[in-house]
Scaffold this active site. Structure first.
Site, PDB file in Angstrom:
ATOM      1  CE  LYS A   9      -1.203   1.594   3.857  1.00 32.89           C
ATOM      2  NZ  LYS A   9      -0.508   2.905   3.775  1.00 32.89           N
ATOM      3  CG  ASP A 137      -2.577   1.994   6.980  1.00 31.63           C
ATOM      4  OD1 ASP A 137      -3.259   3.022   6.821  1.00 31.63           O
ATOM      5  OD2 ASP A 137      -1.344   2.015   7.126  1.00 31.63           O
TER       6      ASP A 137
END
Length: 289
Positions: A9, A137
């Site tokens: 990510k 996240d």
């Protein structure tokens, strides 16, 4: 047997807002996912277990509270019974590196059980709520698509991005997110009103990114000055369009016009800094739903 991919990510920009009463900061970010990441394998077994291998597996050796295990135990709690699996995590991404490795692994674990699940009483919404308890996240990684992220990571607005050709560089250090926040002195604040409606080309993305930044970069540099060396190495490459740190570091990324230029740039950094983790990558490839 189920195989899932846990992509890196990348926070292509990250602004930090005020600190809330619960101790968390508001944030605003544009998240893209790469075509490099960790791999997970789930096999039927008599008990739940986790084995970690891969280039960075030794970094997690003996870790009893791995996010993959926490995610699996969370799904078992939702199910109301044990879910015996032999889980193998192949750790290809550096640990504590600002590219969501642990969060992506937890999210991939949830996706694996969702793929296997046959009882309708556990809904997608239940998995999303579980993701929120595992880390800021994890929800965006669970959906696995480029997105605007806001709030404390719980606000997610899916957006499409054109392919971005990148080089990811980690100079071989780990920095703890809490330590980076402790050194934070300047914040851009959050204001979703300036978000573009969309991006037609990579040039559009880069033009937008030039107006924003990563508020955590300066404090990460105080803790790990070698991050500055990684950024300077990227900025000195032929064809570089933009270079920035991702998340709380220490991984940095550089954007290039095309795949061939990115691959040549990655090869140059490998020659100059053979001890660093370096890989070309394509960001913003959409999921396959």
């Amino acid at each position: 047997m189920t195989k899932v991919f846990a992509p890196a990510k990348i926070n292509v920009f990250l602004h930090i807002g005020d600190r809330r009463a619960d101790g968390y900061h508001e944030l605003e970010s544009l998240v893209a996912f790469a075509d490099v990441g960790d791999d997970l394998l789930f096999e039927e077994a008599d008990a739940l277990s986790l084995r970690v291998d891969g280039p960075f597996g030794v970094s997690l050796a003996g870790e009893d509270d791995n996010l993959v295990l926490r995610a699996a135990h969370g799904v078992a709690a939702l199910a109301g019974h044990d879910l015996p699996r032999r889980m193998t995590l192949t750790k290809n991404l550096p640990v504590a590196s600002g590219i969501g490795g642990g969060s992506a692994d937890a999210a991939a674990t949830l996706r694996a059980f969702l793929l296997e699940w046959r009882q309708e009483e556990i809904r997608l919404a239940d998995f999303v709520e579980l993701a929120k308890t595992l880390g800021a996240d994890v929800p965006v990684c669970f959906f696995g698509h480029s997105a605007w992220m806001y709030g404390i990571g719980d606000g997610i607005e899916r957006t499409d991005l054109p392919e971005l050709h990148a080089v990811l560089v980690n100079p071989g250090v780990s920095v703890a997110t809490r330590d980076v926040f402790s050194k934070l002195t300047a914040r851009s604040g959050v204001d979703a009103l300036h978000w573009p409606e969309g991006f037609a080309t990579a040039d559009d993305v880069i033009a937008f990114l030039e107006t924003v930044g990563n508020d955590l970069e300066a404090s990460a540099l105080v803790l790990a000055p070698v991050i500055g060396e990684a950024l300077n190495a990227l900025r000195g490459l032929d064809g570089i369009r933009l270079a920035r740190m991702s998340g709380s570091g220490a991984t940095c990324f550089g954007l290039f016009a095309d795949q061939a230029t990115a691959q040549a740039a990655a090869a140059q950094i490998v020659r100059d800094h053979p001890q660093w983790w370096v890989t070309p990558a394509i960001l913003a490839k959409a999921d396959e739903d």
